[in-house]
Scaffold this motif. Structure first.
Motif, PDB file in Angstrom:
ATOM      1  N   GLY A   1      -2.914   8.226 -41.244  1.00 31.54           N
ATOM      2  CA  GLY A   1      -3.653   6.896 -41.068  1.00 31.54           C
ATOM      3  C   GLY A   1      -5.185   7.169 -40.910  1.00 31.54           C
ATOM      4  N   ASP A   2      -5.296   8.027 -40.157  1.00 28.91           N
ATOM      5  CA  ASP A   2      -6.873   8.382 -39.831  1.00 28.91           C
ATOM      6  C   ASP A   2      -7.439   8.821 -41.042  1.00 28.91           C
ATOM      7  N   VAL A   3      -7.019   9.969 -41.749  1.00 35.86           N
ATOM      8  CA  VAL A   3      -7.582  10.190 -43.023  1.00 35.86           C
ATOM      9  C   VAL A   3      -8.001   8.986 -44.004  1.00 35.86           C
ATOM     10  N   ILE A   4      -6.824   8.093 -44.043  1.00 40.19           N
ATOM     11  CA  ILE A   4      -7.017   6.830 -44.870  1.00 40.19           C
ATOM     12  C   ILE A   4      -7.988   6.078 -44.481  1.00 40.19           C
ATOM     13  N   GLN A   5      -8.192   6.129 -43.322  1.00 38.76           N
ATOM     14  CA  GLN A   5      -9.459   5.065 -42.639  1.00 38.76           C
ATOM     15  C   GLN A   5     -10.490   5.657 -42.818  1.00 38.76           C
ATOM     16  N   LYS A   6     -10.493   6.814 -42.732  1.00 39.36           N
ATOM     17  CA  LYS A   6     -11.900   7.637 -43.218  1.00 39.36           C
ATOM     18  C   LYS A   6     -12.374   7.455 -44.333  1.00 39.36           C
TER      19      LYS A   6
END
Ligand SMILES: [Zn+2]
Length: 252
Positions: free
Chosen positions: A66-71
Motif C-alpha cells: 500500500g505504501d509503494v502504491i501511495q508513493k
C-alpha cells in the motif's frame, strides 16, 4: 487360632494395602489428567502464536504494498500539477484512478487482517488464562500425589512387614488357594467374603459375595474355623465375629 482366622488376618492386611495403594492410584490418575490438559493448552497456545505471527507478516506485506502504491500516486499527482497538455493530464488521471482502486483493495485487506489479529490476540489471552488455571490445578495435584505417596510409604512398609509374618502362619495349600483368587479377582470382596445372616434361629446364612444360601454343614465347618469356600461362587468364606458369637451363644 483357626486357619480361617489366620487367613482372615492376612486378608485384612491385604485390604488395607489395597486401599492405600488405591488412593494413591486415584491421586496419580488425577495428576495425569491435569498434566495432559495442561500440555494440550500449551500446544494450542503455540499454534495460536504461530498463526498470529503469520497474520502479522501478511499485514506488514499488505501495508508495504500500500505504501509503494501511495508513493506512486503522490508522484503522479505532482506530475499532474505540472502537466502542460491535457492528453498527458488525462493519461495521468486514469493511472491515478487505477492505483487508487488498487490501494483501496489493499486497505480493505489490511483492515481485515487487523481485525483477525485482534480476535486472535483475544483468544490467545483466553488460552493463556486457561493454561494458568490448569497450571495451578496441576501443581496442587502433584503436591497431593507426593503427599499421599510419602504418607502411605511408612504405613505400606509396616503393613508389608506385618504381612510377611502373617503369611508364615497360613498353611501352604490355603495360602495357594488364597493367592490364586487374589490374582483372579481385582475386588477384595471376591477373594474372601463373610457369611451374611438371614435367619439366625434357622441357621440361614448366605454367601456375602454371591448371596446364595450356604448349606448347614458349611456353616458348621466355618464355626470350627475350617477353610471353606462357597459352593456357588468359590469365594473363601469366613464368619464375622459378631455372627460367630451369636451362633455360639445360641448353642448354649
Ligand atoms: Zn458365593
Amino acid at each position: 487360632m483357626s486357619t480361617t482366622e489366620k487367613l482372615l488376618r492376612l486378608f485384612r492386611v491385604d485390604q488395607q494395602l489395597g486401599g492405600l495403594e488405591g488412593r494413591l492410584g486415584a491421586a496419580q490418575r488425577f495428576l495425569d489428567a491435569q498434566e495432559s490438559a495442561y500440555a494440550e493448552l500449551q500446544t494450542k497456545q503455540e499454534s495460536q502464536n504461530a498463526q498470529l505471527r503469520q497474520l502479522m507478516a501478511h499485514l506488514a506485506n499488505v501495508e508495504g504494498d500500500g505504501d509503494v502504491i501511495q508513493k506512486r500516486i503522490d508522484e503522479l499527482r505532482e506530475k499532474m500539477n505540472s502537466s502542460q497538455n491535457s492528453k498527458e493530464y488525462q493519461a495521468l488521471l486514469v493511472e491515478v484512478g487505477k492505483l487508487t482502486a488498487d490501494k483501496s483493495v489493499l486497505d480493505e485487506q489490511g483492515l481485515e487482517h487487523m481485525e483477525k489479529c485482534d480476535e486472535l490476540r483475544a483468544s490467545i489471552q483466553e488460552t493463556e488464562a486457561a493454561a494458568a488455571e490448569r497450571g495451578k490445578l496441576k501443581k496442587v495435584a502433584k503436591q497431593d500425589r507426593d503427599k499421599r505417596a510419602s504418607e502411605i510409604k511408612e504405613k505400606v512398609e509396616a503393613l508389608r512387614a506385618e504381612r510377611e509374618e502373617l503369611v508364615g502362619d497360613v498353611p501352604g495349600n490355603v495360602l495357594t488357594a488364597y493367592e490364586a483368587r487374589k490374582v483372579r479377582f481385582e475386588e477384595s470382596d471376591e477373594v474372601m467374603a463373610p457369611l451374611v445372616e438371614q435367619n439366625l434361629k434357622r441357621h440361614e446364612f448366605t454367601c456375602g459375595a454371591c448371596m446364595m444360601g450356604v448349606p448347614v454343614d458349611l456353616l458348621t465347618a466355618l464355626m470350627s474355623g475350617r477353610f471353606s469356600t462357597c459352593t456357588s461362587c468359590g469365594v473363601i468364606l469366613y464368619l464375622e465375629e459378631a455372627s460367630a458369637e451369636k451362633l455360639t451363644a445360641g448353642k448354649k
